[in-house]
Structure formats: structure tokens, C-alpha cells
Design a protein around this motif. Sequence first.
Motif, PDB file in Angstrom:
ATOM      1  N   UNK A 197       0.831  -1.215   0.000  1.00 43.10           N
ATOM      2  CA  UNK A 197       0.000   0.000   0.000  1.00 43.10           C
ATOM      3  C   UNK A 197       0.865   1.264   0.000  1.00 43.10           C
ATOM      4  N   UNK A 198       1.965   1.213   0.757  1.00 45.68           N
ATOM      5  CA  UNK A 198       2.856   2.375   0.855  1.00 45.68           C
ATOM      6  C   UNK A 198       3.944   2.382  -0.212  1.00 45.68           C
ATOM      7  N   UNK A 199       4.054   1.296  -0.956  1.00 46.83           N
ATOM      8  CA  UNK A 199       5.104   1.209  -1.965  1.00 46.83           C
ATOM      9  C   UNK A 199       6.473   0.958  -1.380  1.00 46.83           C
ATOM     10  N   UNK A 200       6.536   0.152  -0.297  1.00 48.13           N
ATOM     11  CA  UNK A 200       7.799  -0.187   0.355  1.00 48.13           C
ATOM     12  C   UNK A 200       8.347  -1.498  -0.206  1.00 48.13           C
ATOM     13  N   UNK A 201       9.493  -1.484  -0.877  1.00 52.25           N
ATOM     14  CA  UNK A 201      10.071  -2.736  -1.392  1.00 52.25           C
ATOM     15  C   UNK A 201      10.538  -3.664  -0.274  1.00 52.25           C
ATOM     16  N   UNK A 202      11.010  -3.085   0.842  1.00 56.81           N
ATOM     17  CA  UNK A 202      11.518  -3.876   1.968  1.00 56.81           C
ATOM     18  C   UNK A 202      11.009  -3.288   3.277  1.00 56.81           C
ATOM     19  N   UNK A 203      10.889  -4.135   4.291  1.00 51.78           N
ATOM     20  CA  UNK A 203      10.456  -3.650   5.602  1.00 51.78           C
ATOM     21  C   UNK A 203      11.616  -3.115   6.433  1.00 51.78           C
ATOM     22  N   UNK A 204      12.848  -3.520   6.112  1.00 55.28           N
ATOM     23  CA  UNK A 204      14.044  -2.887   6.686  1.00 55.28           C
ATOM     24  C   UNK A 204      15.052  -2.707   5.566  1.00 55.28           C
ATOM     25  N   UNK A 205      15.772  -1.595   5.610  1.00 57.33           N
ATOM     26  CA  UNK A 205      16.606  -1.219   4.475  1.00 57.33           C
ATOM     27  C   UNK A 205      17.520  -0.072   4.885  1.00 57.33           C
ATOM     28  N   UNK A 206      18.376   0.370   3.975  1.00 56.68           N
ATOM     29  CA  UNK A 206      19.248   1.508   4.254  1.00 56.68           C
ATOM     30  C   UNK A 206      19.399   2.351   3.002  1.00 56.68           C
ATOM     31  N   UNK A 207      19.864   3.569   3.187  1.00 55.51           N
ATOM     32  CA  UNK A 207      20.102   4.478   2.066  1.00 55.51           C
ATOM     33  C   UNK A 207      21.125   5.522   2.493  1.00 55.51           C
ATOM     34  N   UNK A 208      21.731   6.165   1.515  1.00 57.31           N
ATOM     35  CA  UNK A 208      22.684   7.241   1.760  1.00 57.31           C
ATOM     36  C   UNK A 208      22.097   8.565   1.300  1.00 57.31           C
ATOM     37  N   UNK A 209      22.491   9.625   1.983  1.00 58.14           N
ATOM     38  CA  UNK A 209      22.187  10.985   1.542  1.00 58.14           C
ATOM     39  C   UNK A 209      23.405  11.835   1.874  1.00 58.14           C
ATOM     40  N   UNK A 210      24.049  12.361   0.841  1.00 60.31           N
ATOM     41  CA  UNK A 210      25.276  13.117   1.068  1.00 60.31           C
ATOM     42  C   UNK A 210      26.325  12.256   1.742  1.00 60.31           C
ATOM     43  N   UNK A 211      26.944  12.804   2.780  1.00 60.74           N
ATOM     44  CA  UNK A 211      28.009  12.100   3.492  1.00 60.74           C
ATOM     45  C   UNK A 211      27.491  11.211   4.617  1.00 60.74           C
TER      46      UNK A 211
ATOM     47  N   UNK B 262      17.840 -12.528  11.779  1.00 62.99           N
ATOM     48  CA  UNK B 262      18.204 -12.256  10.387  1.00 62.99           C
ATOM     49  C   UNK B 262      18.416 -10.764  10.169  1.00 62.99           C
ATOM     50  N   UNK B 263      17.574  -9.962  10.789  1.00 62.59           N
ATOM     51  CA  UNK B 263      17.698  -8.512  10.640  1.00 62.59           C
ATOM     52  C   UNK B 263      18.943  -7.991  11.346  1.00 62.59           C
ATOM     53  N   UNK B 264      19.266  -8.564  12.498  1.00 64.76           N
ATOM     54  CA  UNK B 264      20.486  -8.183  13.208  1.00 64.76           C
ATOM     55  C   UNK B 264      21.724  -8.529  12.380  1.00 64.76           C
ATOM     56  N   UNK B 265      21.712  -9.704  11.747  1.00 64.68           N
ATOM     57  CA  UNK B 265      22.837 -10.086  10.886  1.00 64.68           C
ATOM     58  C   UNK B 265      22.960  -9.120   9.704  1.00 64.68           C
ATOM     59  N   UNK B 266      21.820  -8.778   9.127  1.00 63.92           N
ATOM     60  CA  UNK B 266      21.831  -7.805   8.021  1.00 63.92           C
ATOM     61  C   UNK B 266      22.389  -6.465   8.492  1.00 63.92           C
ATOM     62  N   UNK B 267      21.987  -6.030   9.701  1.00 66.24           N
ATOM     63  CA  UNK B 267      22.447  -4.755  10.239  1.00 66.24           C
ATOM     64  C   UNK B 267      23.962  -4.757  10.429  1.00 66.24           C
ATOM     65  N   UNK B 268      24.503  -5.851  10.948  1.00 66.17           N
ATOM     66  CA  UNK B 268      25.960  -5.960  11.101  1.00 66.17           C
ATOM     67  C   UNK B 268      26.661  -5.735   9.767  1.00 66.17           C
ATOM     68  N   UNK B 269      26.191  -6.429   8.747  1.00 64.10           N
ATOM     69  CA  UNK B 269      26.803  -6.306   7.436  1.00 64.10           C
ATOM     70  C   UNK B 269      26.625  -4.930   6.835  1.00 64.10           C
ATOM     71  N   UNK B 270      25.453  -4.351   7.025  1.00 63.75           N
ATOM     72  CA  UNK B 270      25.181  -3.026   6.473  1.00 63.75           C
ATOM     73  C   UNK B 270      26.080  -1.975   7.100  1.00 63.75           C
ATOM     74  N   UNK B 271      26.246  -2.041   8.416  1.00 58.92           N
ATOM     75  CA  UNK B 271      27.103  -1.069   9.109  1.00 58.92           C
ATOM     76  C   UNK B 271      28.574  -1.269   8.751  1.00 58.92           C
ATOM     77  N   UNK B 272      28.976  -2.537   8.579  1.00 67.62           N
ATOM     78  CA  UNK B 272      30.371  -2.812   8.224  1.00 67.62           C
ATOM     79  C   UNK B 272      30.704  -2.300   6.822  1.00 67.62           C
TER      80      UNK B 272
ATOM     81  N   UNK C 201      14.853   0.175  10.466  1.00 66.64           N
ATOM     82  CA  UNK C 201      14.632  -1.156  11.032  1.00 66.64           C
ATOM     83  C   UNK C 201      13.144  -1.440  11.181  1.00 66.64           C
ATOM     84  N   UNK C 202      12.814  -2.724  11.217  1.00 64.98           N
ATOM     85  CA  UNK C 202      11.438  -3.175  11.473  1.00 64.98           C
ATOM     86  C   UNK C 202      11.417  -3.884  12.814  1.00 64.98           C
ATOM     87  N   UNK C 203      10.788  -3.262  13.792  1.00 64.49           N
ATOM     88  CA  UNK C 203      10.733  -3.803  15.151  1.00 64.49           C
ATOM     89  C   UNK C 203       9.402  -4.507  15.436  1.00 64.49           C
TER      90      UNK C 203
END
Length: 311
Positions: A90-104, A142-152, A110-112
Motif C-alpha cells: 500500500x505504501x510502496x515499500x520494497x523492503x520492511x528494513x533497508x538503508x540508504x545514503x544521503x550526502x556524506x 536475520x535482521x540483526x545479521x543484516x544490520x551488522x553487514x550493512x554497518x560494516x 529497522x522493522x521492530x
Amino acid sequence: MSGNGAKIRFGLMADVHQDFMYKAEERLAEFVDHMNRERADFIVQLGDFCYPKPENKHFVSIWERFAGPAYHVLGNHDMDRCGKQEMMDYLGMPRNYYSFDSGDYHFVVLDTNYLNLEDGYADYAHGNYHKHPKHIGNVTPEQLDWLKGDLAATGKSTIIFSHQNLESVHLGFNIGIQNSDELLAVLREANAEAGFRKVVACMNGHSHLDGVKVIDDIYFIHINSMSYFYMGKDYERVRYSEEITESHPLLARTAPYREGLYALVTLEPGVLTIEGRETAYVGPPPLECGHSNSNAGHILSAKISSRRLLF
């Protein structure tokens, strides 16, 4: 949009509750119009937005008037009458948890909204979280593992958005996540391995509070609801009129804010600035209703505080 890599500005709002609040569309429209005038780089809403029904398509179209990227965070009430995937579609969300960059800067959503049951983790769906109050508010392994990788994978200063707060469960209040210890360990590890304060702040809605705490040199910032504080059935008052109360029955149990609350956040090297808003309650404030005027260690208020936080 500004396009300035050294400095970005974004609009932030939480818990507008289109299906509970009187004239929520006007509050959302003011926020979007303000952020367009400010030429914000993007906007984020921190959950409890609306039910995915045909009558709310106009409400969503107001959000879509923003002239730039607009990001959604799932809230518990978004799945009161539907499944999680239906809400995302309905909202057009491809993923329930994700990341993005803006500038620096790097941003994580996260989905809690998970139950931790005996037979495993389950999505919030059709209000099922009401049946399991001791098992609500979790980030899956699974989300915590994804978060580790995303931050790294990023070398940029990072802000994390969520609906429920990530700092603790606040036993008895159920406004935070159950497995905060595991999540905080991920954030500590990311900062230690980076050798600098990579994760700067975590910003949440859900609690309808205005406050900030510091844990492990990370800011945990509550963004107040755009619309009201929910007091409960013991504090019912007619706030607008009998007619409006009848059409919005949950309003009687709330302390509504006269004007919509939201924030304009600026990030620049070493400084996070929040430009907040302050208003008044419609009708008597919580204290005059016999409420303690506090929740989960924070004093209730009809504001989002302006802050200048260094990192």
C-alpha cells in the motif's frame, strides 16, 4: 534539494494516526508543505501512519507531494487490520528494513514489529500483537545479521530509524524492543571496529514522548507523535465536540496536540541539530486529568524539543 554533501537536512514525523486523529490530513499537509519550502533532502515518517484502505489513498497522496525521497518506517498500528506485506504494498515499500545514503551520511530503517513466540518469530498482522503483550517488539536474528553487514559496509556516520525505541524494553510499559541488549551489542561493535562514532543516533516514534538518552555514546531520541498522547480509558474527556468524539472514539482517551508536531533535522560534521515545534493540548493537559504526566522515564509534553547534539 540541497545536494550539499557536507550538510543535509531532513524532515521527521511520527505517529500521525490518520485513522484515530481528527483532521490528521491537515497535519500531514502542513508537514509536507513546510519541508518542500525548506527544500529538505528527504522526509521520514516513523510509523503508525494509516490503515491500507481505499479511503486513505488521498492521505497517502499528500505524503507523495513531497518533492524528493520520502521514506516509511512500519509502526505496530499499521498492521492492526492487515498483514505486513499488504501494508508495504500500500505504501510502496520494497523492503520492511533497508538503508540508504544521503550526502556524506548513511541511514538505516529497522522493522521492530515482530512477535517472539515459542515456535519462532512472527510478523505483526491483523492486530495479533495485542494477544501476546509479553512477546512484542523484536528485531529478528536475520535482521540483526543484516544490520551488522550493512554497518560494516559503510564508512559514513549513520542514523538509525525505528518505530519502537531500541534502548530498552522499559518493563511494564512495552514501548521498546525486547532484545535491545543484542542490538546494542551490534552498535557497540560497529563503532569499535570503525574507530569512530559511526552510529551517531537512533531515532524512534511509538512512545509519543519527547526525550533523549545517551547509551555507549549513541543518542537515543524519542520523536513525539504528530497528534497526541494516549492516556487510556481512565482519563476520558470530550476534547473537540460530542460529534467529533463519536466519529473518532479513541480521541476521548488522548490528550491531543493543538498543532501538528514534527522536526527538521540538520546533519553536518560533528553536529546533529533538531529544529522542533511546541504547541498546547486541546482541552485539559494530562496532569489535570489525574494522569501522572510521565511515561517510561520521560515527562509528557506537547512538543518536540529543539536540540544541538555533538558527535
